[in-house]
Scaffold this motif. Sequence first.
Motif, mmCIF file in Angstrom:
data_model
loop_
_atom_site.group_PDB
_atom_site.id
_atom_site.type_symbol
_atom_site.label_atom_id
_atom_site.label_comp_id
_atom_site.label_asym_id
_atom_site.label_seq_id
_atom_site.Cartn_x
_atom_site.Cartn_y
_atom_site.Cartn_z
ATOM 1 N N THR A 37 0.821 -1.206 0.000
ATOM 2 C CA THR A 37 0.000 0.000 0.000
ATOM 3 C C THR A 37 0.859 1.262 0.000
ATOM 4 N N CYS A 41 1.528 4.321 -2.890
ATOM 5 C CA CYS A 41 1.433 5.747 -2.588
ATOM 6 C C CYS A 41 2.719 6.475 -2.962
ATOM 7 N N SER A 83 -3.252 13.022 -0.259
ATOM 8 C CA SER A 83 -4.597 12.984 0.308
ATOM 9 C C SER A 83 -5.582 12.326 -0.646
ATOM 10 N N TYR A 85 -4.847 9.988 -2.868
ATOM 11 C CA TYR A 85 -4.577 8.548 -2.822
ATOM 12 C C TYR A 85 -5.219 7.922 -1.595
ATOM 13 N N LEU A 86 -5.090 8.584 -0.452
ATOM 14 C CA LEU A 86 -5.693 8.079 0.780
ATOM 15 C C LEU A 86 -7.208 8.009 0.664
ATOM 16 N N TRP A 90 -9.294 4.628 0.771
ATOM 17 C CA TRP A 90 -10.284 4.520 1.832
ATOM 18 C C TRP A 90 -11.632 4.068 1.267
ATOM 19 N N ALA A 97 -7.033 0.978 4.713
ATOM 20 C CA ALA A 97 -6.585 2.369 4.768
ATOM 21 C C ALA A 97 -6.382 2.824 6.210
ATOM 22 N N PHE A 101 -2.989 4.557 7.797
ATOM 23 C CA PHE A 101 -3.399 5.960 7.708
ATOM 24 C C PHE A 101 -2.232 6.903 7.989
ATOM 25 N N LEU A 104 0.606 6.759 5.244
ATOM 26 C CA LEU A 104 0.278 7.464 4.003
ATOM 27 C C LEU A 104 0.361 8.976 4.184
#
Length: 220
Positions: A37, A41, A83, A85-86, A90, A97, A101, A104
């Motif tokens: 993950t 990112c 943000s 990508y998050l 999510w 996620a 959190f 990231l």
Amino acid sequence: MSVNRQHSFWGSDSPLSGLTGAGLLVMASARLSWAITVAGCLFWVYGLTTFTFSLLSSVLGEKIFPVKGGRILYVCLASFWGSLYLLLFWLMCPFAAYEVFLLLLLIPLYFANSGIIEQFVSLPGNAVHDIFDDLSDAVSQAAVLSVLLILFSIIREPFSYCSLSFPGTYQGMITIMYFKSNSFFPIGIFSVSAGSLILLGYLICLYQYSKSYIFHGEIK
């Protein structure tokens, strides 16, 4: 125009040489699912931020992108793409996620300390940005840190939890392999930061030993 460029792996600002990625290697390598993950990112933030800044600065010029404000704008662009990508991750997998959190959120900060911004702000005002060169430098740095992170997690997670995992499902991760634990081996030590630092220290020693024989200078 020629500028001094760091080698992505052997240079002084690389994740192992300058220890710029040591914190991320320790925190995100506990699980392979976390490493995958975070690696995604890294490519997303490094690539899109560099492409956006290089493209806009070439098209709009100094009137929109002043030299003194370029560094701040670069960090803002990295935070925006991080943000986004998050948010997308999510929406696809909330529990996965949630597990990464904080990691990231740290990616834009690692990008700001990667040395890419310095290459941009060190160029004269009349210099033309080569989008391909800028993007290739950023992606190569993200690739080096991502590969190191995934390889480190493949070594660390079996020692820590006797398993390998992928991100996904409502539980946040999928266990793809499970190994039988050895009762006389201190498996749990590698699940904490102390065990991770032991493995990282051994890896850095091998890196420094190899660097003295393979790499002899910076790229122009």
